[in-house]
Write an enzyme that holds these catalytic residues in place. Structure first.
Site, mmCIF file in Angstrom:
data_model
loop_
_atom_site.group_PDB
_atom_site.id
_atom_site.type_symbol
_atom_site.label_atom_id
_atom_site.label_comp_id
_atom_site.label_asym_id
_atom_site.label_seq_id
_atom_site.Cartn_x
_atom_site.Cartn_y
_atom_site.Cartn_z
ATOM 1 N N VAL A 54 3.412 -16.449 1.396
ATOM 2 C CA VAL A 54 2.646 -16.331 1.294
ATOM 3 C C VAL A 54 1.901 -15.097 2.004
ATOM 4 C CG1 VAL A 54 1.488 -16.272 -1.217
ATOM 5 C CG2 VAL A 54 1.283 -18.182 0.882
ATOM 6 N N THR A 55 0.771 -14.619 2.901
ATOM 7 C CA THR A 55 0.447 -14.022 3.595
ATOM 8 C C THR A 55 -0.148 -14.698 4.672
ATOM 9 O OG1 THR A 55 -0.668 -11.822 2.766
ATOM 10 C CG2 THR A 55 -1.177 -11.908 4.666
ATOM 11 N N PHE A 56 -0.755 -15.504 4.619
ATOM 12 C CA PHE A 56 -1.504 -16.758 5.141
ATOM 13 C C PHE A 56 -0.502 -16.978 6.413
ATOM 14 C CE2 PHE A 56 -5.921 -14.937 5.779
ATOM 15 C CZ PHE A 56 -6.402 -13.135 5.315
#
Ligand SMILES: [Zn+2]
Length: 383
Positions: A54-56
């Protein structure tokens, strides 16, 4: 290279662009002349996201060279017992961010840096930030971000950043909405390729162009959702037996201690997901030791999704966050410039290596990190 932090760092520049959710096979499906030309003159590889994909956590893993288990941003959403606080992606509290981002490593060693929206640069981690940084504002067009990067490279030498990291939040959103195989997503990929193309044609006119190494990468791929595989834990478990629940892909559950074993036994029988107690997560994921990870961890099968709420309506054509070894999760990696090999195609590599790559390019003494110098060395030209 230890002990040779010298004048070289002041002659050299590194520009890193991340395009969110750019799956590694998009350039095979869409017309991407800019990325293809980067592959021709430099290195093409694939970036394996860190777990979870996932991104963060991944942008911060690339910045620090640390796996999420080690830098503490263990998901886009989680509960941190050490801070008695919930992290929701984008929340401006630097206490969640561990490790040392590369811009801090550089600034501490006298090298100016700039960030246009890289995760972690909006907060003073270790009390420091890049010399130039911006609070995230999605209304700023991608092409304007690129123009700012060009303008920073034209600043007077004394204040010119030697490391610039910038970010575009597509094709992630369009991929989620329409799926990785859709014409909408592939059209967006082509649009992004031409924005990057215009950026490079401006960069080529800079006096310092032949001193700049460029990297274009992404944080994770995208997989088509299979709604028949979606799971709602409301059908299996009482929500009030959990202190905290973060559903989605992956799902982090914080059961009341007396309920952990019962919940685990029930979840073991739920289809289309894998449940682990945090201490039994397989070693290859480098995940599960951080106290911020809930006692029960659920990894949905590729295409599945975990809900734990009464409302079951979910409009999602595609998603990520799955097993980071699944090919659908692989991201792009291109590198070109005076330091990199030419015409080289390299195998997939873990994205925590970005920190070491940049440290090597700028001749910086790296902080402790999870990168592998044997992998990183393969990228560089023989001197
Ligand atoms: Zn992303």
């Amino acid at each position: 290279m230890s002990g040779c932090v010298g004048p070289k760092q002041h002659e050299h520049y590194v520009v890193v662009l991340s395009m969110d959710g750019f799956r590694s096979d998009y350039p095979d499906k869409a017309n991407t002349p800019t990325l293809d030309s980067l592959a021709n003159v430099g290195i093409k590889a694939k970036f394996r996201p860190s777990f979870p994909s996932v991104t963060f956590p991944n942008h911060y893993s690339m910045a620090t060279g640390l796996y999420p288990d080690h830098h503490g941003l263990v998901n886009n959403f989680f509960y941190a017992p050490d801070l008695d606080s919930i992290y929701l992606m984008g929340k401006p509290n630097p206490a969640f961010f561990g490790g040392e981002p590369i811009w801090n490593t550089a600034e501490k060693q006298g090298v100016r840096t700039a960030s246009f929206y890289w995760v972690g640069s909006e907060y003073p981690v270790q009390g420091r930030q890049p010399s130039i940084w911006k609070p995230f504002d999605k209304s700023v067009p991608f092409s304007s971000r690129g123009d700012s990067v060009i303008a920073w490279l034209q600043l007077p030498e004394k204040v010119r950043p030697h490391l610039i990291m910038w970010y575009m939040e597509e094709p992630d959103a369009i991929g989620h909405a329409y799926g990785p195989e859709s014409t909408e997503t592939l059209k967006k990929v082509e649009e992004l390729d031409s924005i990057v193309g215009r950026f490079f044609s401006k960069a080529r006119k800079l006096d310092i162009f032949d001193k700049i190494d460029f990297i274009v990468l992404s944080d994770h791929g995208m997989a088509t959702c299979v709604p028949e595989k979606f799971v709602n834990l409301n059908d299996y478990l009482p929500r009030d037996s959990f202190d905290y629940v973060f559903d989605g892909v992956p799902a982090l559950l914080y059961p009341k201690p007396s309920y952990t074993d019962s919940a685990y036994a029930i979840l073991k029988r739920v289809p289309n997901i894998t449940v682990w107690k945090k201490n039994e997560i397989p070693e290859k994921y480098v995940y599960g030791k951080n106290p911020r990870i809930g006692e029960l961890f659920i990894l949905p099968d590729v295409g599945s999704y975990v809900l734990f709420r009464p409302d079951t309506r979910l409009k999602l054509a595609a998603n990520h966050g799955y097993d980071n070894f699944a090919p659908e999760m692989e991201a792009i990696f291109y590198a070109t410039g005076p330091s990199f090999k030419q015409h080289a195609e390299l195998p997939v590599m873990p994205n925590v290596n970005l920190y070491l790559i940049i440290a090597r390019l700028l001749n910086l003494q790296p902080a402790p990190n999870d990168g592998d110098s044997t992998i990183v060395e393969q990228l560089f030209r023989e001197k």
